[in-house]
Structure formats: C-alpha cells, structure tokens
Design a protein around this motif. Structure first.
Motif, PDB file in Angstrom:
ATOM      1  N   PRO A 234     -61.610   1.459 -25.990  1.00 18.72           N
ATOM      2  CA  PRO A 234     -61.597   0.013 -25.706  1.00 18.72           C
ATOM      3  C   PRO A 234     -62.311  -0.843 -26.757  1.00 18.72           C
ATOM      4  O   PRO A 234     -62.041  -2.046 -26.862  1.00 18.72           O
ATOM      5  N   ARG A 235     -63.185  -0.225 -27.531  1.00 16.98           N
ATOM      6  CA  ARG A 235     -63.876  -0.999 -28.566  1.00 16.98           C
ATOM      7  C   ARG A 235     -62.952  -1.371 -29.724  1.00 16.98           C
ATOM      8  O   ARG A 235     -63.186  -2.360 -30.420  1.00 16.98           O
ATOM      9  N   LEU A 236     -61.901  -0.578 -29.934  1.00 24.81           N
ATOM     10  CA  LEU A 236     -61.005  -0.856 -31.057  1.00 24.81           C
ATOM     11  C   LEU A 236     -60.215  -2.148 -30.863  1.00 24.81           C
ATOM     12  O   LEU A 236     -60.244  -3.026 -31.737  1.00 24.81           O
ATOM     13  N   PRO A 237     -59.506  -2.330 -29.746  1.00 23.25           N
ATOM     14  CA  PRO A 237     -58.813  -3.620 -29.579  1.00 23.25           C
ATOM     15  C   PRO A 237     -59.767  -4.806 -29.528  1.00 23.25           C
ATOM     16  O   PRO A 237     -59.398  -5.911 -29.937  1.00 23.25           O
ATOM     17  N   LEU A 264     -46.085   0.357 -31.058  1.00 24.82           N
ATOM     18  CA  LEU A 264     -46.066   1.798 -31.306  1.00 24.82           C
ATOM     19  C   LEU A 264     -46.842   2.551 -30.223  1.00 24.82           C
ATOM     20  O   LEU A 264     -46.422   3.627 -29.778  1.00 24.82           O
ATOM     21  N   LEU A 265     -47.954   1.984 -29.771  1.00 24.02           N
ATOM     22  CA  LEU A 265     -48.742   2.616 -28.717  1.00 24.02           C
ATOM     23  C   LEU A 265     -48.149   2.359 -27.338  1.00 24.02           C
ATOM     24  O   LEU A 265     -48.264   3.198 -26.440  1.00 24.02           O
ATOM     25  N   SER A 266     -47.475   1.223 -27.165  1.00 27.23           N
ATOM     26  CA  SER A 266     -46.751   0.976 -25.915  1.00 27.23           C
ATOM     27  C   SER A 266     -45.663   2.021 -25.714  1.00 27.23           C
ATOM     28  O   SER A 266     -45.331   2.400 -24.586  1.00 27.23           O
ATOM     29  N   ARG A 267     -45.094   2.469 -26.813  1.00 29.51           N
ATOM     30  CA  ARG A 267     -44.056   3.512 -26.759  1.00 29.51           C
ATOM     31  C   ARG A 267     -44.561   4.734 -26.009  1.00 29.51           C
ATOM     32  O   ARG A 267     -43.833   5.355 -25.213  1.00 29.51           O
ATOM     33  N   LEU A 268     -45.810   5.126 -26.267  1.00 29.87           N
ATOM     34  CA  LEU A 268     -46.403   6.286 -25.611  1.00 29.87           C
ATOM     35  C   LEU A 268     -46.456   6.075 -24.105  1.00 29.87           C
ATOM     36  O   LEU A 268     -46.117   6.969 -23.321  1.00 29.87           O
ATOM     37  N   ARG A 269     -46.839   4.881 -23.703  1.00 35.88           N
ATOM     38  CA  ARG A 269     -46.934   4.586 -22.268  1.00 35.88           C
ATOM     39  C   ARG A 269     -45.558   4.517 -21.621  1.00 35.88           C
ATOM     40  O   ARG A 269     -45.348   5.006 -20.509  1.00 35.88           O
ATOM     41  N   LEU A 272     -43.967   8.496 -22.145  1.00 31.73           N
ATOM     42  CA  LEU A 272     -44.724   9.673 -21.707  1.00 31.73           C
ATOM     43  C   LEU A 272     -45.743   9.363 -20.618  1.00 31.73           C
ATOM     44  O   LEU A 272     -46.159  10.272 -19.902  1.00 31.73           O
ATOM     45  N   ASN A 273     -46.178   8.114 -20.544  1.00 35.21           N
ATOM     46  CA  ASN A 273     -47.102   7.666 -19.492  1.00 35.21           C
ATOM     47  C   ASN A 273     -48.241   8.660 -19.268  1.00 35.21           C
ATOM     48  O   ASN A 273     -48.366   9.264 -18.208  1.00 35.21           O
ATOM     49  N   PRO A 274     -49.131   8.799 -20.261  1.00 31.46           N
ATOM     50  CA  PRO A 274     -50.160   9.847 -20.180  1.00 31.46           C
ATOM     51  C   PRO A 274     -51.263   9.575 -19.171  1.00 31.46           C
ATOM     52  O   PRO A 274     -52.009  10.489 -18.819  1.00 31.46           O
ATOM     53  N   GLY A 275     -51.408   8.337 -18.725  1.00 29.83           N
ATOM     54  CA  GLY A 275     -52.431   8.049 -17.723  1.00 29.83           C
ATOM     55  C   GLY A 275     -53.843   8.135 -18.274  1.00 29.83           C
ATOM     56  O   GLY A 275     -54.096   7.884 -19.455  1.00 29.83           O
ATOM     57  N   TYR A 276     -54.783   8.500 -17.410  1.00 35.50           N
ATOM     58  CA  TYR A 276     -56.196   8.612 -17.783  1.00 35.50           C
ATOM     59  C   TYR A 276     -56.352   9.670 -18.869  1.00 35.50           C
ATOM     60  O   TYR A 276     -55.698  10.719 -18.804  1.00 35.50           O
ATOM     61  N   PRO A 277     -57.216   9.475 -19.878  1.00 34.57           N
ATOM     62  CA  PRO A 277     -58.135   8.339 -20.075  1.00 34.57           C
ATOM     63  C   PRO A 277     -57.582   7.255 -20.994  1.00 34.57           C
ATOM     64  O   PRO A 277     -58.333   6.405 -21.458  1.00 34.57           O
ATOM     65  N   TYR A 278     -56.274   7.279 -21.243  1.00 37.05           N
ATOM     66  CA  TYR A 278     -55.703   6.372 -22.222  1.00 37.05           C
ATOM     67  C   TYR A 278     -55.139   5.089 -21.607  1.00 37.05           C
ATOM     68  O   TYR A 278     -54.878   4.120 -22.307  1.00 37.05           O
ATOM     69  N   GLU A 279     -54.947   5.091 -20.301  1.00 38.85           N
ATOM     70  CA  GLU A 279     -54.173   4.025 -19.668  1.00 38.85           C
ATOM     71  C   GLU A 279     -54.767   2.638 -19.847  1.00 38.85           C
ATOM     72  O   GLU A 279     -54.035   1.662 -20.043  1.00 38.85           O
ATOM     73  N   GLU A 280     -56.083   2.512 -19.787  1.00 38.26           N
ATOM     74  CA  GLU A 280     -56.686   1.175 -19.850  1.00 38.26           C
ATOM     75  C   GLU A 280     -56.267   0.441 -21.121  1.00 38.26           C
ATOM     76  O   GLU A 280     -55.840  -0.724 -21.071  1.00 38.26           O
ATOM     77  N   SER A 281     -56.382   1.095 -22.254  1.00 39.16           N
ATOM     78  CA  SER A 281     -55.995   0.446 -23.507  1.00 39.16           C
ATOM     79  C   SER A 281     -54.484   0.369 -23.658  1.00 39.16           C
ATOM     80  O   SER A 281     -53.956  -0.625 -24.156  1.00 39.16           O
TER      81      SER A 281
END
Length: 502
Positions: A234-237, A264-269, A272-281
């Motif tokens: 979350p610190r990166l955005p 590009l990162l929305s593509r992952l969601r 693949l929808n990886p969920g936690y711990p990546y979902e917040e960002s």
C-alpha cells in the motif's frame, strides 16, 4: 519503423534510401565491447534517448503478448518481434547485463545543445548515414526511472520470446540486474535531474510509476512473488500518488506509466483474482483504471477536445498524437479485458459505460489520425491521398544522391520547399494544434516530426482496435501467455485419501 533504426542494417531492409549508421556510437564508452551500436533514433534528429526507447519496446511487447493472433492474421507477427528484438538487443548493451550488480547505465547517445552553434545532433542537418560530428555517450549512476523502464522493457520482451528459451532467459536476467539497480537505496535521483542534455527533452517527473510498472512486468516475467508483493504494498501507490485523482496522472505516456501499470495490475485481479494479501491494492488499481477510462469521454469534461474530436491529453502542446495513441491502446485493451471477463461495462458515477463505448472512443481517435478530421488529412505518411510531405526529419528530407553533405550543407534540404524525396511510409507525425490546425513544414517540429514513441503507440493502438484475427468473448485477448510464469495463486488441493480397508 526501419526509417528510425540505427546500426548495421540488413541489406534487404526494404527501405532503399536507408543504410548503416551510427557504427561509431559508444566508442567513448570503453567498458562496452563493440560500443553502443544499434537501437533506434528518437525522432527527426539522430539522438538515441534510452528512456523513451525502452518505453516503446515495452509498449510493443505488451501489444504482442495480448494480441499475437491479430499480428499473425495481418502478417506482421515476425516483423514486430524483429522490431522488439532490435530494441532489446540494444538495451542490453546500455549496462553490464551479464553482471548481477551494476553502478551505472548509459542514458543516451548524441547531444543537442539549446541554441547551440557547434556541430551536434540538432545544429547539423544530416542523414544518419552521413553523421560526422561528435556523438558523446551519457552515463548516469542514479536512474530509478530509466532503470525501471529498461527492466520493464526487457521483462515484457522475455514473455514475447518465451519460444526462444536462451534469449528469454538473457532478457529476464538483464531485467533483474537493472531492476535491482533502479531500486537501490541511496540512488533515487531521477536520471534527468541536473542533466541539461536530457532534461530539456525527456525529463522524468517521478520514478514511483516506473517502480510500479517494472515490478508488475518483473512478476509476470518471472513469477517471483517478491515483485507482486512490492507492487501491491500500500505504500507504493501512496508514494506514486496513484489514488489522488490527479488529472495528468491519468494520461499514459513515456513519462507517466501509472495508467498502464494500474491496468496491468488490474489484469491480475480480473483474470486470476488472487485475493489476500494483494486485494487491497489491486482493487485500488482496478478502481483507478475505471476512473481513468471515464476521463476519456468528452461528456465528463475531464479533458478538452478539439472541435474536430481529437483529445487534448497534453493540453494543446506539441506532439499531441503520441498521447492520443497510447491512451487509445489502453482504452481498447481495457474493453477487451472486460469482454474476456464477461463484464459488459462499468459505471462512471451514475452513468453506465459499455465496452463498445470505450472502443468507440479509441476508434474515433484513430479515425481522426487517419483522415476523419476537419482538414481531411491523414497524419500517417503514405496513408490516404493527403498526408504530410515536409517532415521534420533529416533522413526524409535529404536525398540519397551520392553526396555527403556537411553539417550545415544539409540546411539546403531542411529549408527546401520541395516535398520529401524519401517517404517515411507508415510514420505518424506529431499532429495538429488545439484548433485542428496543421502546418506541413519542416520547421514545425511540434506538429510534423515523427517519433519512435508515437509510432510504437500507433502500432499498439491499431492492433488493439482491428477486427483482423480478433477473438470473441473470453478470447478477446490472450489471457494466458502473460501468466505463463506465474505460479498457482492458491495452494494445490491435497491428494485424495487412500481407499478405506476394514
């Protein structure tokens, strides 16, 4: 894009007025065996700026990864891969790509002093084949932005060349080295800061966008979860001001990678929808992407448009079309992502916008470029009956007549009123002004100069919007190639229990 290539060209290069050039480039870089020969010139001059060059290669690679079927359908797949490899082969020379740790990158070859009076790449008007003036190299020891972009370019290309295991590995190893250099603490000064030979032309305004962009590409290229962990920290955005709704941060360009990185990162969601711990960002990136797309529509008033319909993403400054094509590519790509995810559209406030609305925007911009504008002029050389004939381009304006003109001897061709003797077929120029006006003059570099980054964006946008080879529904894009190195997002299911025996 052969018209903008540097180095030793193949004899059957398809452009009879082009030949070998820049064969002494990098001769002052004693640590680079064979010098910095190859790559691409930036525009109508003969400088090689590595920051926009790297971005151009990233953009082309992204378009190939998503739309390889389209490139094959129009017979350009092998060609575009050759164009990418020409660039990445050169980028691998700009640092010690065989090492694991480096302390510098070469940022450009050639210089142009503002209002200079000594021979250099702006003062002289020569075909690249006839250059006889000094072309110094410029190295930088801090380059979080340039290093990040080169890492992105090499990582993206490594996915394109997965069918060539040795070359793909070479690209990922080089990408890891230069990414490590870009992220090095204590070396976070932008590559262009206090560099007058860079700053005036390709000044970098931030490096946090390149951090996000390169981390995403490194993850897709390697599957190493440390990259996605950083990209979704979350610190990166926050540092990149990705969620601050800053208008200019919604414009994809060689300087601002945020919209591209977020998509590009929305593509992952989305896939693949990886969920936690990546979902917040990831959900933040996805929401920001949707908002960026809303800003493309005139009805919401985020950007001005000319009366003829061209989006003024750079607020009426020179070279508007390079911004138009880069963002048209993102618009088309997001529409295809939604179609592939079986999503019909999204909301801009209370307004539902469909994928067809987004494609219509991209088509309107490309149609404008190709002649559907108040001047009825194509801004792509050789397309249609009316197109620019007096480009701000040394190679186009100077005839190949056996005469090697001096530095200033070429001025006669720069100042000639005659049409270009050499046609840059397929080259997009800078574009019209905010009133749809256009001056077909060699002195009008803001309007009539073709650039590498603009033409890479044009290729990407056109392949994204074409129906040739287009898949439907889940096959609107190639969903899987991008993820070929990504490990399973969830633990494997345990094996079934052994059969019970009483």
């Amino acid at each position: 894009m052969i018209w903008i290539k540097s180095g030793r060209l193949p004899k059957n290069n398809g452009v009879p007025w082009r030949g070998n050039s820049g064969l002494s480039d990098g001769s002052d870089a004693k640590d680079v065996k064979g010098g910095l020969v190859g790559g691409y010139y930036d525009a109508g001059d003969n400088i090689k700026f590595h920051f926009p060059m790297a971005f151009s290669m990233t953009l082309l690679s992204w378009s190939v990864i998503e739309y390889s079927a389209k490139y094959k359908a129009v017979g350009e797949y092998d060609h575009v891969r050759e164009l990418i490899k020409w660039g990445t082969d050169y980028l691998l020379l700009t640092f010690n790509s065989s090492a694991s740790t480096i302390d510098k990158i070469y940022a450009q070859v050639g210089v142009a002093k503002i209002n200079g009076s000594r021979p250099d790449d702006h003062y002289c008007w020569n075909r690249p084949e006839d250059m006889a003036y000094p072309r110094p190299t410029l190295a930088v020891s801090s380059a979080p932005d340039l290093g990040g972009e080169i890492a992105a370019a090499l990582a993206a290309a490594s996915i394109v060349f997965r069918d060539n295991a040795a070359y793909s590995k070479k690209l990922t190893q080089g990408a890891a080295t230069v990414y490590k250099f870009a992220r090095q603490m204590g070396h976070r000064t932008p590559y262009s800061l206090r560099q007058p030979d860079i700053e005036y032309y390709y000044n970098s305004t931030s490096y946090w966008d390149e951090f996000m962009w390169s981390a995403a590409w490194m993850y897709y290229a390697t599957g190493n979860t440390s990259y996605i962990t950083f990209a979704t920290d979350p610190r990166l955005p926050k540092n990149a001001k990705a969620f601050y709704n800053i208008l200019d941060f919604s414009v994809f360009s060689w300087d601002n990678k945020l919209p591209g990185a977020q998509l590009l990162l929305s593509r992952l969601r989305m896939f693949l929808n990886p969920g936690y711990p990546y979902e917040e960002s990831l959900i933040g990136y996805h929401n920001a992407t949707s908002l960026n797309m809303c800003m493309y529509f005139p009805k919401f008033g985020a950007f001005n448009f000319t009366k003829g319909g061209m989006a003024l993403f750079n607020h009426g400054k020179g070279q508007p079309l390079q911004y138009v094509v880069a963002n048209s590519f993102l618009a088309s790509l997001y529409a295809d992502y939604m179609e592939a995810a079986n999503v019909p559209g999204w909301y801009c406030g209370p307004n539902f916008m469909s994928t067809n609305d987004l494609r219509a925007f991209a088509k309107s911009q490309l149609n404008y470029i190709l002649g559907d504008n108040p001047r009825k002029m194509s801004y792509v050389v050789g397309f249609g009956k009316k197109y620019p004939r007096h480009l701000h381009h040394r190679g186009a304006s100077t005839p190949k007549n056996g005469v090697k003109y001096s530095c200033t001897g070429g001025y006669k061709w720069r100042d000639s009123k005659k049409a270009d003797p050499n046609l840059l077929t397929g080259a997009m120029v800078g574009g019209p002004d905010k009133n749809d006006g256009f001056k077909d003059s060699r002195n009008s570099y803001g309007q009539n100069e073709p650039t590498l980054v603009g033409n890479a964006g044009l290729v990407a946008a056109l392949v994204a919007i074409t129906n040739s080879g287009r898949g439907v529904g889940v096959t609107a894009v190639d969903k899987n190639t991008m993820f070929s190195a990504v490990p399973p997002m969830f633990p494997a299911a345990p094996p079934p229990p052994s059969s019970w025996k009483p």
